[in-house]
Design an enzyme around this catalytic site. Structure first.
Site, PDB file in Angstrom:
ATOM      1  CE1 TYR A 152     118.845  -9.653  38.555  1.00 25.19           C
ATOM      2  CE2 TYR A 152     120.799  -8.289  38.670  1.00 25.19           C
ATOM      3  CZ  TYR A 152     120.137  -9.522  38.984  1.00 25.19           C
ATOM      4  OH  TYR A 152     120.505 -10.565  39.254  1.00 25.19           O
ATOM      5  N   PRO A 193     120.805  -5.667  47.534  1.00 20.72           N
ATOM      6  CG  PRO A 193     122.011  -7.444  48.308  1.00 20.72           C
ATOM      7  CD  PRO A 193     120.885  -7.244  47.380  1.00 20.72           C
TER       8      PRO A 193
HETATM    9  P1  NAP Z   1     127.068 -17.336  46.925  1.00 15.23           P
HETATM   10  O1  NAP Z   1     128.198 -17.246  47.932  1.00 15.23           O
HETATM   11  O2  NAP Z   1     127.307 -18.064  45.686  1.00 15.23           O
HETATM   12  O3  NAP Z   1     125.801 -18.001  47.561  1.00 15.23           O
HETATM   13  C1  NAP Z   1     124.477 -18.618  47.135  1.00 15.23           C
HETATM   14  C2  NAP Z   1     124.352 -19.806  48.027  1.00 15.23           C
HETATM   15  O4  NAP Z   1     123.123 -20.344  47.678  1.00 15.23           O
HETATM   16  C3  NAP Z   1     125.549 -20.615  48.103  1.00 15.23           C
HETATM   17  O5  NAP Z   1     125.770 -20.847  49.547  1.00 15.23           O
HETATM   18  C4  NAP Z   1     124.706 -22.025  47.661  1.00 15.23           C
HETATM   19  O6  NAP Z   1     125.526 -23.246  48.382  1.00 15.23           O
HETATM   20  C5  NAP Z   1     123.244 -21.691  47.915  1.00 15.23           C
HETATM   21  N1  NAP Z   1     122.395 -22.591  46.952  1.00 15.23           N
HETATM   22  C6  NAP Z   1     122.598 -22.283  45.390  1.00 15.23           C
HETATM   23  N2  NAP Z   1     121.474 -23.329  45.078  1.00 15.23           N
HETATM   24  C7  NAP Z   1     121.066 -24.047  45.953  1.00 15.23           C
HETATM   25  C8  NAP Z   1     119.946 -24.903  46.158  1.00 15.23           C
HETATM   26  N3  NAP Z   1     119.343 -25.389  45.054  1.00 15.23           N
HETATM   27  N4  NAP Z   1     119.500 -25.292  47.561  1.00 15.23           N
HETATM   28  C9  NAP Z   1     120.061 -24.634  48.541  1.00 15.23           C
HETATM   29  N5  NAP Z   1     121.125 -23.789  48.348  1.00 15.23           N
HETATM   30  C10 NAP Z   1     121.739 -23.327  47.211  1.00 15.23           C
HETATM   31  O7  NAP Z   1     126.694 -15.672  46.396  1.00 15.23           O
HETATM   32  P2  NAP Z   1     126.608 -14.409  47.283  1.00 15.23           P
HETATM   33  O8  NAP Z   1     127.084 -13.347  46.619  1.00 15.23           O
HETATM   34  O9  NAP Z   1     127.005 -14.590  48.858  1.00 15.23           O
HETATM   35  O10 NAP Z   1     124.902 -14.290  47.133  1.00 15.23           O
HETATM   36  C11 NAP Z   1     124.154 -14.418  48.422  1.00 15.23           C
HETATM   37  C12 NAP Z   1     122.680 -13.531  47.913  1.00 15.23           C
HETATM   38  O11 NAP Z   1     123.068 -12.308  47.567  1.00 15.23           O
HETATM   39  C13 NAP Z   1     122.072 -14.171  46.504  1.00 15.23           C
HETATM   40  O12 NAP Z   1     120.573 -14.166  46.939  1.00 15.23           O
HETATM   41  C14 NAP Z   1     122.482 -13.046  45.457  1.00 15.23           C
HETATM   42  O13 NAP Z   1     121.350 -12.889  44.502  1.00 15.23           O
HETATM   43  C15 NAP Z   1     122.319 -11.924  46.371  1.00 15.23           C
HETATM   44  N6  NAP Z   1     123.135 -10.833  45.857  1.00 15.23           N
HETATM   45  C16 NAP Z   1     124.655 -10.663  45.751  1.00 15.23           C
HETATM   46  C17 NAP Z   1     125.147  -9.423  45.288  1.00 15.23           C
HETATM   47  C18 NAP Z   1     126.878  -9.471  45.427  1.00 15.23           C
HETATM   48  O14 NAP Z   1     127.366  -8.421  44.860  1.00 15.23           O
HETATM   49  N7  NAP Z   1     127.568 -10.496  46.115  1.00 15.23           N
HETATM   50  C19 NAP Z   1     124.562  -8.466  44.920  1.00 15.23           C
HETATM   51  C20 NAP Z   1     122.941  -8.472  44.598  1.00 15.23           C
HETATM   52  C21 NAP Z   1     122.314  -9.472  45.441  1.00 15.23           C
HETATM   53  P3  NAP Z   1     125.179 -24.645  47.549  1.00 15.23           P
HETATM   54  O15 NAP Z   1     126.090 -24.496  46.372  1.00 15.23           O
HETATM   55  O16 NAP Z   1     126.329 -25.341  48.822  1.00 15.23           O
HETATM   56  O17 NAP Z   1     124.046 -25.049  47.586  1.00 15.23           O
END
Ligand code: NAP
Length: 286
Positions: A152, A193
């Site tokens: 998106y 993704p």
């Molecule tokens: P996730 O495990 O919640 O990963 C997010 C990470 O960002 C966490 O390790 C968090 O660690 C870190 N983070 C958040 N705020 C931060 C800050 N201020 N400074 C430094 N680190 C920070 O979620 P995920 O699903 O693996 O997502 C990873 C990426 O994939 C993201 O960019 C997301 O938009 C993208 N994505 C995921 C999906 C899906 O289906 N999973 C789909 C489309 C896109 P802390 O809380 O320790 O800081």
């Protein structure tokens, strides 16, 4: 699903993964290690990072440096670069993966909630990009940026508007710098993704009854979620020298989800076979 690239495809490279202690960042980082890279993982929670680093080192035999950093704070980003260079010498790639997001009707958001998501996703990504880019340019080193966006980012999406705005900004950053910094041997690419199950995304985006109301599987033509290794394969390719002529590209990996939502007549998938038979008969009578 197994790893796609040849052994040692990332040997000698040091890669920073923001948000690398959890979810997709951790899975992509693990595969980078399996391919011979040194890994720096960063996020706010040091305990989470240290636990993941230990786990990843044990599983892969590679070297992992955990550094706490709030990516919204430029000084902390500079510190990640300093620590990475003092441990591994040179940085070769940055995977901008950290993000924050939650679902809400936009009119229910406070301006502070909007700020938080945009600050993590957009400010965090341009902080890491600017700090690393300047460093590589000063030292005349080549480098690779890989940014995780969403499908998106170009269509927009209701109910996640701060995230949509911020990811669209990251997409613009990716394409802009692909043109501007290619002369310094710095490549910029992105991955969009679709749904890949992670604890973080599922808790924030499909909580409780929401998951029953909108079954994300129903929107995906391949009728399944992505496997982390499928994403890791793509990320490793885009980080590796095998993709050295790929610059400014955004690769979607979503089982056809977004294109399915966009095609005007794709909803006809719901029409049963006997109805198609009737329609065919009606047409042949004319
Ligand atoms: P996730 O495990 O919640 O990963 C997010 C990470 O960002 C966490 O390790 C968090 O660690 C870190 N983070 C958040 N705020 C931060 C800050 N201020 N400074 C430094 N680190 C920070 O979620 P995920 O699903 O693996 O997502 C990873 C990426 O994939 C993201 O960019 C997301 O938009 C993208 N994505 C995921 C999906 C899906 O289906 N999973 C789909 C489309 C896109 P802390 O809380 O320790 O800081």
């Amino acid at each position: 699903m197994t790893g796609m690239l040849k052994e040692d495809s990332l040997k000698g490279k040091t890669i920073i993964v923001t948000g690398g202690g959890t979810g997709l960042g951790k899975s992509m980082g693990k595969y980078f290690l399996e391919l011979g890279a040194n890994l720096v993982i960063t996020s706010r929670k040091l305990e989470v990072l240290e636990k993941s680093a230990e786990e990843l080192e044990k599983e892969t035999g590679g070297k992992v440096l955990p550094v706490a950093c709030d990516i919204r704070k430029y000084d902390e980003v500079l510190n990640v670069i300093k620590e990475s260079e003092s441990r591994f010498g040179q940085i070769h790639g940055v995977l901008n993966n950290a993000a924050g997001n939650f679902i809400s009707p936009t009119e229910r958001l406070s301006h502070r909630a909007f700020d938080i998501v945009v600050d993590i996703v957009l400010r965090g990504t341009y902080n890491f990009t600017l700090a690393n880019g300047k460093n590589w340019i000063d030292k005349k080193q080549a480098g690779t940026f890989l940014n995780i966006v969403t499908t998106y980012a170009w269509t927009g999406s209701g109910y996640v508007v701060p995230s949509a705005c911020a990811k669209a900004g990251v997409l613009a950053l990716t394409r802009s710098l692909a043109a501007e910094w290619a002369k310094y041997n710095i490549r910029s690419n992105a991955i969009a993704p679709g749904p890949f199950p992670t604890e973080g995304a599922w808790k924030r985006l499909f909580p409780g009854e929401v998951a029953e109301q909108i079954d994300p599987l129903k929107r995906i033509p391949l009728k399944r979620f992505g496997e982390h290794q499928e994403l890791a394969n793509l990320a490793a390719y885009l980080m590796s020298d095998y993709s050295s002529y790929v610059n400014g590209e955004v690769v979607t990996i979503d089982g056809g989800e977004w294109i399915n939502g966009a095609g005007e007549f794709n909803g006809l998938e719901a029409v049963p076979q006997d109805m198609w038979d009737q329609l065919e008969k009606m047409r042949s009578k004319k």
